[in-house]
Design a protein around this motif. Structure first.
Motif, PDB file in Angstrom:
ATOM      1  N   ASN A   1       0.833  -1.211   0.000  1.00  0.00           N
ATOM      2  CA  ASN A   1       0.000   0.000   0.000  1.00  0.00           C
ATOM      3  C   ASN A   1       0.864   1.256   0.000  1.00  0.00           C
ATOM      4  OD1 ASN A   1      -2.380  -1.364  -0.168  1.00  0.00           O
ATOM      5  ND2 ASN A   1      -2.865  -1.273   2.020  1.00  0.00           N
ATOM      6  N   THR A   2       1.947   1.235   0.751  1.00  0.00           N
ATOM      7  CA  THR A   2       2.844   2.406   0.768  1.00  0.00           C
ATOM      8  C   THR A   2       3.477   2.581  -0.616  1.00  0.00           C
ATOM      9  OG1 THR A   2       3.306   2.024   3.086  1.00  0.00           O
ATOM     10  CG2 THR A   2       4.851   3.434   1.931  1.00  0.00           C
ATOM     11  N   ALA A   3       3.917   1.479  -1.216  1.00  0.00           N
ATOM     12  CA  ALA A   3       4.564   1.565  -2.537  1.00  0.00           C
ATOM     13  C   ALA A   3       3.616   2.139  -3.589  1.00  0.00           C
ATOM     14  CB  ALA A   3       5.051   0.190  -2.966  1.00  0.00           C
ATOM     15  N   LEU A   4       2.341   1.800  -3.446  1.00  0.00           N
ATOM     16  CA  LEU A   4       1.375   2.230  -4.471  1.00  0.00           C
ATOM     17  C   LEU A   4       0.834   3.639  -4.232  1.00  0.00           C
ATOM     18  CD1 LEU A   4      -0.587  -1.137  -4.912  1.00  0.00           C
ATOM     19  CD2 LEU A   4       0.907  -0.045  -6.601  1.00  0.00           C
ATOM     20  N   GLU A   5       1.182   4.232  -3.084  1.00  0.00           N
ATOM     21  CA  GLU A   5       0.644   5.565  -2.760  1.00  0.00           C
ATOM     22  C   GLU A   5       0.996   6.598  -3.820  1.00  0.00           C
ATOM     23  OE1 GLU A   5       2.148   6.506   1.088  1.00  0.00           O
ATOM     24  OE2 GLU A   5       0.550   5.357   2.106  1.00  0.00           O
ATOM     25  N   THR A   6       2.156   6.404  -4.464  1.00  0.00           N
ATOM     26  CA  THR A   6       2.609   7.416  -5.425  1.00  0.00           C
ATOM     27  C   THR A   6       1.845   7.357  -6.755  1.00  0.00           C
ATOM     28  OG1 THR A   6       4.377   5.846  -5.837  1.00  0.00           O
ATOM     29  CG2 THR A   6       4.969   7.848  -4.648  1.00  0.00           C
ATOM     30  N   TYR A   7       1.056   6.298  -6.935  1.00  0.00           N
ATOM     31  CA  TYR A   7       0.322   6.159  -8.204  1.00  0.00           C
ATOM     32  C   TYR A   7      -1.147   6.519  -7.994  1.00  0.00           C
ATOM     33  CZ  TYR A   7       4.471   3.501  -9.340  1.00  0.00           C
ATOM     34  OH  TYR A   7       5.771   3.118  -9.534  1.00  0.00           O
TER      35      TYR A   7
ATOM     36  N   ASN B   1      -3.631   5.861  -9.944  1.00  0.00           N
ATOM     37  CA  ASN B   1      -4.484   4.731 -10.311  1.00  0.00           C
ATOM     38  C   ASN B   1      -3.623   3.473 -10.389  1.00  0.00           C
ATOM     39  OD1 ASN B   1      -6.822   3.496 -10.950  1.00  0.00           O
ATOM     40  ND2 ASN B   1      -6.947   4.256 -13.050  1.00  0.00           N
ATOM     41  N   HIS B   2      -4.150   2.382  -9.931  1.00  0.00           N
ATOM     42  CA  HIS B   2      -3.393   1.126 -10.012  1.00  0.00           C
ATOM     43  C   HIS B   2      -4.377  -0.031  -9.857  1.00  0.00           C
ATOM     44  CE1 HIS B   2      -3.905   0.991  -5.687  1.00  0.00           C
ATOM     45  NE2 HIS B   2      -3.353   2.189  -5.598  1.00  0.00           N
ATOM     46  N   LEU B   3      -3.902  -1.249 -10.155  1.00  0.00           N
ATOM     47  CA  LEU B   3      -4.736  -2.429  -9.956  1.00  0.00           C
ATOM     48  C   LEU B   3      -3.922  -3.485  -9.221  1.00  0.00           C
ATOM     49  CD1 LEU B   3      -7.402  -4.068 -10.609  1.00  0.00           C
ATOM     50  CD2 LEU B   3      -6.143  -4.995 -12.556  1.00  0.00           C
ATOM     51  N   VAL B   4      -4.523  -4.066  -8.202  1.00  0.00           N
ATOM     52  CA  VAL B   4      -3.886  -5.196  -7.515  1.00  0.00           C
ATOM     53  C   VAL B   4      -4.837  -6.383  -7.636  1.00  0.00           C
ATOM     54  CG1 VAL B   4      -2.930  -6.078  -5.360  1.00  0.00           C
ATOM     55  CG2 VAL B   4      -2.714  -3.639  -5.898  1.00  0.00           C
ATOM     56  N   THR B   5      -4.411  -7.387  -8.395  1.00  0.00           N
ATOM     57  CA  THR B   5      -5.245  -8.579  -8.562  1.00  0.00           C
ATOM     58  C   THR B   5      -4.895  -9.588  -7.473  1.00  0.00           C
ATOM     59  OG1 THR B   5      -3.646  -9.467 -10.132  1.00  0.00           O
ATOM     60  CG2 THR B   5      -5.524  -8.294 -11.057  1.00  0.00           C
ATOM     61  N   GLY B   6      -5.895 -10.275  -6.970  1.00  0.00           N
ATOM     62  CA  GLY B   6      -5.670 -11.201  -5.855  1.00  0.00           C
ATOM     63  C   GLY B   6      -5.925 -12.642  -6.245  1.00  0.00           C
ATOM     64  N   ASP B   7      -5.695 -13.523  -5.297  1.00  0.00           N
ATOM     65  CA  ASP B   7      -5.834 -14.957  -5.569  1.00  0.00           C
ATOM     66  C   ASP B   7      -6.481 -15.653  -4.375  1.00  0.00           C
ATOM     67  OD1 ASP B   7      -5.222 -17.506  -6.970  1.00  0.00           O
ATOM     68  OD2 ASP B   7      -4.014 -16.140  -8.176  1.00  0.00           O
TER      69      ASP B   7
ATOM     70  N   GLN C   1      -2.383  -5.621 -20.544  1.00  0.00           N
ATOM     71  CA  GLN C   1      -2.493  -5.520 -22.006  1.00  0.00           C
ATOM     72  C   GLN C   1      -3.671  -4.650 -22.417  1.00  0.00           C
ATOM     73  OE1 GLN C   1      -2.110  -9.730 -23.268  1.00  0.00           O
ATOM     74  NE2 GLN C   1      -0.057  -9.166 -23.965  1.00  0.00           N
ATOM     75  N   ALA C   2      -4.619  -4.491 -21.488  1.00  0.00           N
ATOM     76  CA  ALA C   2      -5.734  -3.579 -21.776  1.00  0.00           C
ATOM     77  C   ALA C   2      -5.322  -2.126 -21.561  1.00  0.00           C
ATOM     78  CB  ALA C   2      -6.918  -3.923 -20.880  1.00  0.00           C
ATOM     79  N   GLY C   3      -4.110  -1.895 -21.015  1.00  0.00           N
ATOM     80  CA  GLY C   3      -3.596  -0.530 -20.872  1.00  0.00           C
ATOM     81  C   GLY C   3      -3.427  -0.061 -19.442  1.00  0.00           C
ATOM     82  N   MET C   4      -3.714  -0.931 -18.465  1.00  0.00           N
ATOM     83  CA  MET C   4      -3.599  -0.512 -17.062  1.00  0.00           C
ATOM     84  C   MET C   4      -2.143  -0.558 -16.606  1.00  0.00           C
ATOM     85  SD  MET C   4      -5.426   0.441 -14.536  1.00  0.00           S
ATOM     86  CE  MET C   4      -4.871   0.912 -12.906  1.00  0.00           C
ATOM     87  N   TYR C   5      -1.746   0.450 -15.843  1.00  0.00           N
ATOM     88  CA  TYR C   5      -0.408   0.471 -15.250  1.00  0.00           C
ATOM     89  C   TYR C   5      -0.450   1.342 -14.005  1.00  0.00           C
ATOM     90  CZ  TYR C   5       4.445   1.279 -14.279  1.00  0.00           C
ATOM     91  OH  TYR C   5       5.654   1.353 -13.627  1.00  0.00           O
ATOM     92  N   PRO C   6       0.150   0.940 -12.921  1.00  0.00           N
ATOM     93  CA  PRO C   6       0.807  -0.333 -12.655  1.00  0.00           C
ATOM     94  C   PRO C   6      -0.193  -1.418 -12.248  1.00  0.00           C
ATOM     95  CG  PRO C   6       1.047   1.093 -10.747  1.00  0.00           C
ATOM     96  CD  PRO C   6       0.280   1.882 -11.779  1.00  0.00           C
ATOM     97  N   VAL C   7       0.227  -2.666 -12.459  1.00  0.00           N
ATOM     98  CA  VAL C   7      -0.598  -3.814 -12.058  1.00  0.00           C
ATOM     99  C   VAL C   7       0.265  -4.755 -11.215  1.00  0.00           C
ATOM    100  CG1 VAL C   7      -2.054  -5.720 -12.823  1.00  0.00           C
ATOM    101  CG2 VAL C   7      -1.875  -3.665 -14.243  1.00  0.00           C
ATOM    102  N   VAL C   8      -0.247  -5.117 -10.058  1.00  0.00           N
ATOM    103  CA  VAL C   8       0.456  -6.055  -9.170  1.00  0.00           C
ATOM    104  C   VAL C   8      -0.445  -7.260  -8.937  1.00  0.00           C
ATOM    105  CG1 VAL C   8       1.511  -6.390  -6.888  1.00  0.00           C
ATOM    106  CG2 VAL C   8       1.665  -4.149  -8.018  1.00  0.00           C
TER     107      VAL C   8
END
Ligand code: SF4
Length: 539
Positions: free
Chosen positions: A371-377, A379-385, A418-425
């Motif tokens: 969460n801290t790493a992504l604060e600078t972005y 918009n972002h996407l984090v996919t889970g499992d 590939q749909a254009g989202m960045y960053p994705v984790v």
């Protein structure tokens, strides 16, 4: 001792051992996990019998078909959603000429106590035109496991044994029968028995359809699907299956009459018996745990003059588990003096406790760093499992945003990138990665997508109680490198509060890399570590 107090799952395990099983394969998944665990506890090392966890349900099932080709009896275990993973070999094995008995024990989870859906495995048996046993108590779980092995070898087909959570996880006395010896190892001789070329498959499928007729005739026998005639003037008849039978029996005395009852233990459905039941009845109430499987088929068997009640007409709820009170309502009986839930109601009110990661869980520190790493972005996407870390969706972390099925974090991340989202984790556990993440990683590497894969490596399959993973961490790292991830972007962090800044910087660096990067967040699950220390202290 003339009996053991066993969980339904343990009764299946014991039934398999007493049926002369040589091998058992599975992937841990609640509510099925205790089958393999019990076998691992009780198997004598000298016996040569093995019970092993596999990478996933597909590999487990395929190993079973291989052992069957050598004439050995094999048990395969999984939860209902695991059968989706094993569906490919399961469907194809239906038309193989099984040698050693193959019994697939699948535990369904009506009410979704620990699952992503409620699917009903009886549909898979029907889809494959394969026999299915459905026990309604622990003794039957034991006996039907044995009967399933005999049937598998008699008809040369795999047999599905359908369990549900409440049976898998409740205990009762099981009285065992004498054990049978294991089959000797004999390689199959039929040239076409284990091959699915179109020419052989067409021939085998035609044979399979003929065999299915024999299975339907077998389903009419009194021993497998008992039909108990009731009063001739009863206002309705009843069809029960699995635990639905117990819930009906608990209320039957209060009816004031005896309806005719067909108890379905074995599928394909006994159509002749159903017609016999319907001949003296204008209405049939169908009480089954799971989907309205029998109820739907009845509509193709019975004349329209017979009313069919159950889950489809709202007599019973369409989802969730049944219980005696729900069935009582469907039987139109007055409310009982004490309801099933009363036990809960009489307790002092407890504060709501939403599910959350254990205190001290390594995933907590990983999510904080992410969460801290992504604060600078912006918009972002984090996919889970699928795993304990799915709880990272909930407060306080709210880190992951998706959860489809085993392995889908990586493949969904690829699609989103590939749909254009960045960053994705993509966030995935070590066991889940070996289960279904490998192929997704190969896809991601082959298309050089800019995604970061965070493998939460806690050295165990934590969510199901801490079963061993098939590789230790070093082994997984070799696999990741072998699939083509650049060594400088296959890195490790240790999720600890003291390393928060270091870890979030590392994650930010890898997120900035415009290719596939893999970050291992390595720290043992605290529950597994605790158990290990207790065991060591006792030793
Ligand atoms: S069982 Fe282990 S991995 Fe799961 S939440 Fe608890 S500490 Fe974390």
């Amino acid at each position: 001792m003339d009996g053991y107090v066993l969980l339904g799952n343990e009764a299946v395990a014991l039934g398999a051992l007493h049926a002369g099983v040589s091998l058992a394969y599975g992937y841990p998944g609640t509510p099925s996990t205790e089958i393999i665990e019990y076998m691992q506890q009780v198997i004598e090392p000298k016996s040569g019998v093995r019970a092993q966890w596999c990478s996933n349900e597909k590999t487990a099932y395929e190993a079973a078909v291989g052992a069957s080709a050598m004439n050995r009896r094999v048990l395969v275990t999984m939860k209902h959603v695991g059968l989706n993973v094993a569906a490919d070999p399961f469907m194809n094995s239906a038309i193989m000429n099984i040698k050693g008995g193959v019994v697939l024990a699948v535990a369904d989870d009506p009410g979704m106590h620990s699952s992503q859906n409620e699917q009903d495995s009886r549909f898979y048996a029907d889809f494959a035109k394969l026999p299915c046993f459905e026990p309604h108590n622990q003794q039957e779980a034991y006996e039907m496991t044995r009967a399933a092995f005999d049937l598998s070898e008699r008809f040369h087909v795999p047999v599905l044994l359908r369990l549900v959570t409440r049976l898998s996880h409740s205990r009762a006395i099981v009285r065992p029968n004498p054990s049978r010896d294991a089959n000797p190892m004999v390689k199959f001789t039929g040239k076409d028995d284990f091959i699915t070329l179109p020419a052989t498959s067409r021939k085998r499928y035609a044979e399979h359809l003929e065999l299915y007729k024999r299975l339907r005739a077998y389903a009419e026998s009194e021993t497998v699907n008992p039909l108990k005639p009731g009063d001739t003037d009863a206002p309705f008849s009843v069809i029960t299956s699995g635990l639905g039978h117990n819930y009906f029996e608990e209320n039957a005395e209060d009816l004031g009459f005896s309806p005719s009852v067909l108890h379905v233990n074995f599928y394909p459905l006994p159509e002749e018996k159903i017609r016999t039941l319907a001949a003296g009845s204008k209405r049939i109430l169908c009480i089954e745990e799971g989907y309205p499987f029998i109820e739907r088929l009845l509509r193709g068997i019975l004349p329209v003059s017979v009313t069919v009640s159950g889950k489809l007409d709202g007599s019973l709820p369409p989802s969730g588990e049944l219980n005696p009170d729900i069935v009582r309502t469907a039987l139109k009986l007055p409310e009982p003096s004490s309801k099933v839930e009363d036990g809960h109601r009489n307790l002092a009110p407890l504060p709501g406790r939403p599910p959350q990661l254990c205190k001290g869980c390594p995933h907590r520190d990983t999510f904080k760093a992410l969460n801290t790493a992504l604060e600078t972005y912006e918009n972002h996407l984090v996919t889970g499992d699928i795993g304990c870390y799915t709880l990272g969706y909930l407060p306080p972390f709210e880190a992951i945003e998706t959860g489809l099925c085993m392995g889908a974090s990586i493949t969904m991340a690829r699609g989103a990138a590939q749909a254009g989202m960045y960053p994705v984790v993509a966030v995935i556990g070590d066991s889940t990665f070996m289960h279904s993440g490998l192929t997704g990683l190969a896809d991601a590497v082959s298309s050089s997508v800019p995604i970061t894969i965070l493998i939460l490596d806690n050295s165990t399959t934590a969510m199901t109680g801490g079963q061993d993973t098939i590789f230790e961490s070093k082994g997984i790292r070799k696999v990741v490198l072998g699939l083509g991830v650049e060594p400088e972007h296959c890195v490790e962090m240790v999720p600890l509060p003291t390393k928060h800044e270091e870890n979030s910087d590392l994650l930010r660096r890898e997120i900035e890399y415009k290719g596939v990067s893999v970050v291992f967040a390595f720290r043992e699950c605290i529950q597994t570590a605790k158990r290990k220390h207790t065991k060591e202290a006792k030793a």
